[in-house]
Design a protein around this motif. Structure first.
Motif, PDB file in Angstrom:
ATOM      1  N   GLU A 142       0.834  -1.194   0.000  1.00 44.51           N
ATOM      2  CA  GLU A 142       0.000   0.000   0.000  1.00 44.51           C
ATOM      3  C   GLU A 142       0.872   1.250   0.000  1.00 44.51           C
ATOM      4  O   GLU A 142       0.614   2.210  -0.742  1.00 44.51           O
ATOM      5  N   ILE A 143       1.915   1.258   0.832  1.00 42.32           N
ATOM      6  CA  ILE A 143       2.821   2.401   0.885  1.00 42.32           C
ATOM      7  C   ILE A 143       3.487   2.622  -0.467  1.00 42.32           C
ATOM      8  O   ILE A 143       3.593   3.759  -0.957  1.00 42.32           O
ATOM      9  N   LEU A 144       3.926   1.528  -1.103  1.00 41.68           N
ATOM     10  CA  LEU A 144       4.666   1.649  -2.362  1.00 41.68           C
ATOM     11  C   LEU A 144       3.775   2.027  -3.537  1.00 41.68           C
ATOM     12  O   LEU A 144       4.282   2.346  -4.611  1.00 41.68           O
ATOM     13  N   GLU A 145       2.454   2.027  -3.361  1.00 39.65           N
ATOM     14  CA  GLU A 145       1.578   2.556  -4.393  1.00 39.65           C
ATOM     15  C   GLU A 145       1.705   4.075  -4.499  1.00 39.65           C
ATOM     16  O   GLU A 145       1.450   4.651  -5.550  1.00 39.65           O
ATOM     17  N   HIS A 146       2.115   4.704  -3.400  1.00 41.86           N
ATOM     18  CA  HIS A 146       2.138   6.168  -3.347  1.00 41.86           C
ATOM     19  C   HIS A 146       3.536   6.747  -3.169  1.00 41.86           C
ATOM     20  O   HIS A 146       3.721   7.959  -3.259  1.00 41.86           O
ATOM     21  N   TYR A 147       4.520   5.881  -2.915  1.00 35.27           N
ATOM     22  CA  TYR A 147       5.911   6.305  -2.732  1.00 35.27           C
ATOM     23  C   TYR A 147       6.826   5.330  -3.463  1.00 35.27           C
ATOM     24  O   TYR A 147       6.563   4.119  -3.484  1.00 35.27           O
ATOM     25  N   SER A 148       7.904   5.850  -4.011  1.00 38.35           N
ATOM     26  CA  SER A 148       8.955   4.991  -4.552  1.00 38.35           C
ATOM     27  C   SER A 148      10.105   4.949  -3.555  1.00 38.35           C
ATOM     28  O   SER A 148      10.366   5.938  -2.860  1.00 38.35           O
ATOM     29  N   LEU A 149      10.789   3.813  -3.469  1.00 38.44           N
ATOM     30  CA  LEU A 149      11.880   3.652  -2.499  1.00 38.44           C
ATOM     31  C   LEU A 149      13.212   3.569  -3.231  1.00 38.44           C
ATOM     32  O   LEU A 149      13.356   2.814  -4.187  1.00 38.44           O
ATOM     33  N   LYS A 150      14.185   4.333  -2.743  1.00 40.13           N
ATOM     34  CA  LYS A 150      15.529   4.314  -3.304  1.00 40.13           C
ATOM     35  C   LYS A 150      16.539   4.110  -2.184  1.00 40.13           C
ATOM     36  O   LYS A 150      16.421   4.704  -1.114  1.00 40.13           O
ATOM     37  N   LEU A 151      17.534   3.260  -2.446  1.00 38.79           N
ATOM     38  CA  LEU A 151      18.615   3.055  -1.486  1.00 38.79           C
ATOM     39  C   LEU A 151      19.652   4.146  -1.636  1.00 38.79           C
ATOM     40  O   LEU A 151      20.028   4.512  -2.757  1.00 38.79           O
TER      41      LEU A 151
END
Length: 357
Positions: A142-151
């Motif tokens: 659900e979180i990743l539907e609205h945010y992209s994650l980058k290392l």
């Protein structure tokens, strides 16, 4: 983020717990990223979903003690935290180290807010993922539907190496977040909220930390005996606001977590509260029938760090939106509240006194 050592509302003050922080309503400058020795990030190889899952689990199931500093706008507060997982339940004690003495004692979702100057205990039920070092109660997908994650790179917080993760919002309705996570335990050591220019506007971070130590249960006891104190239990009565004549339009990606009739410690009357979340950010819509407040007048916007608020009158009701979202989002939600039929005023009830068990 939540609720967090916050106001779901977090907080969104470092909430630990939404309503208690709304009662207090008081409470960044981020350090520049330092590259790892070889210029690349190191640590366990995980998918985006696995990183978020690991942070959420660690916040509940890793034993730790430490001091947390919270910076919001021009304000800075510090607290001492003890956290224990006993195999079935999560226990926590948070001592405020600045201002008037305050403590928060939590077992799972039940939070006891201790106010020694008033010899008073407020018992409240929180929401999952409201307290630092968690990142919200939503499922990672659900979180990743609205945010992209980058290392990002490897940095150090409280003398401990941690992996930087950046959550970038996919639209302008929400803030971004820069996290620093201890790779072995997955414990979140620092969290920064980033505005639409990617500048930090508040942050929480450990300044000292001990992970996976044996926790003496005596450290979870309050500093004061509460015998003879007034105990107030906030009464959450579920309500259907649509059936009561109110329509709330959530921002895209936000869903309703709960709608209740309640009374806070400082409220003269019961109010309606609708809690909305996109899995990470949380905001609340309060509908308050306060006969003593003047009707009409200009809308009121307020912001402190990442915490935005917007209030407007609809007839005899004061509608207030508050949460860790950009000011434009809070304003849009407030103006999206409409009356579909004549709403009835609330009864003057909701807060009960009962022995503390």
């Amino acid at each position: 983020m939540r609720q967090r050592f916050g106001l779901a509302g977090r907080a969104v003050v470092p909430a630990p717990w939404h309503w208690c922080w709304l009662v207090l309503l008081s409470l960044s400058a981020g350090a520049a990223a330092q590259p790892s020795r070889d210029g690349a990030a190191s640590g366990p190889v995980r998918s985006d979903t696995q990183w978020l899952q690991a942070i959420q689990v660690a916040a509940q199931r890793v034993n730790f003690t430490g001091t947390v500093v919270y910076q919001q706008g021009g304000s800075m507060r510090s607290s001492r935290i003890v956290h224990l997982w006993d195999g079935r339940s999560s226990h926590e004690r948070l001592q405020m180290l600045d201002g008037r003495p305050r403590e928060f004692i939590r077992k799972d979702l039940e939070v006891r807010c201790l106010f020694p100057d008033a010899r008073r205990v407020l018992v409240e039920r929180g929401l999952p993922g409201e307290s630092f070092p968690s990142i919200g109660g939503g499922a990672p997908r659900e979180i990743l539907e609205h945010y992209s994650l980058k290392l990002g790179s490897i940095e150090r917080v409280a003398g401990v190496d941690c992996q930087v993760l950046v959550l970038e919002p996919r639209d302008a309705l929400r803030y971004g977040h820069r996290l620093c996570v201890e790779p072995a335990s997955s414990l979140l050591l620092r969290a920064e909220t980033l505005d639409l220019r990617q500048e930090p506007i508040d942050q929480m971070a450990f300044t000292d930390l001990r992970i996976n130590d044996r926790i003496d249960r005596a450290l979870l006891r309050p500093s004061w005996s509460t015998e003879g104190w007034r105990v107030e239990r906030s009464d959450h009565r579920p309500v259907d606001l649509a059936r009561l004549g109110w329509s709330i339009s959530p921002p895209a990606g936000f869903r309703v977590l709960r709608q209740v009739e309640r009374r806070g410690a400082e409220a003269a009357r019961a109010v309606y509260q609708s809690v909305l979340s996109d899995g990470l950010a949380t905001l609340s819509v309060f509908i308050d029938f306060n006969d003593s407040a003047p009707t009409g007048g200009a809308d009121l916007a307020h912001q402190h760090g990442a915490l935005s608020g917007y209030s407007r009158r609809i007839g005899s009701a004061l509608v207030t939106v508050m949460g860790e979202v950009p000011p434009a989002t809070a304003k849009a939600v407030a103006h999206g509240v409409t009356v579909t039929s004549a709403p009835a005023a609330l009864p003057a009830s909701g807060l009960t006194s009962a022995p503390l068990r």
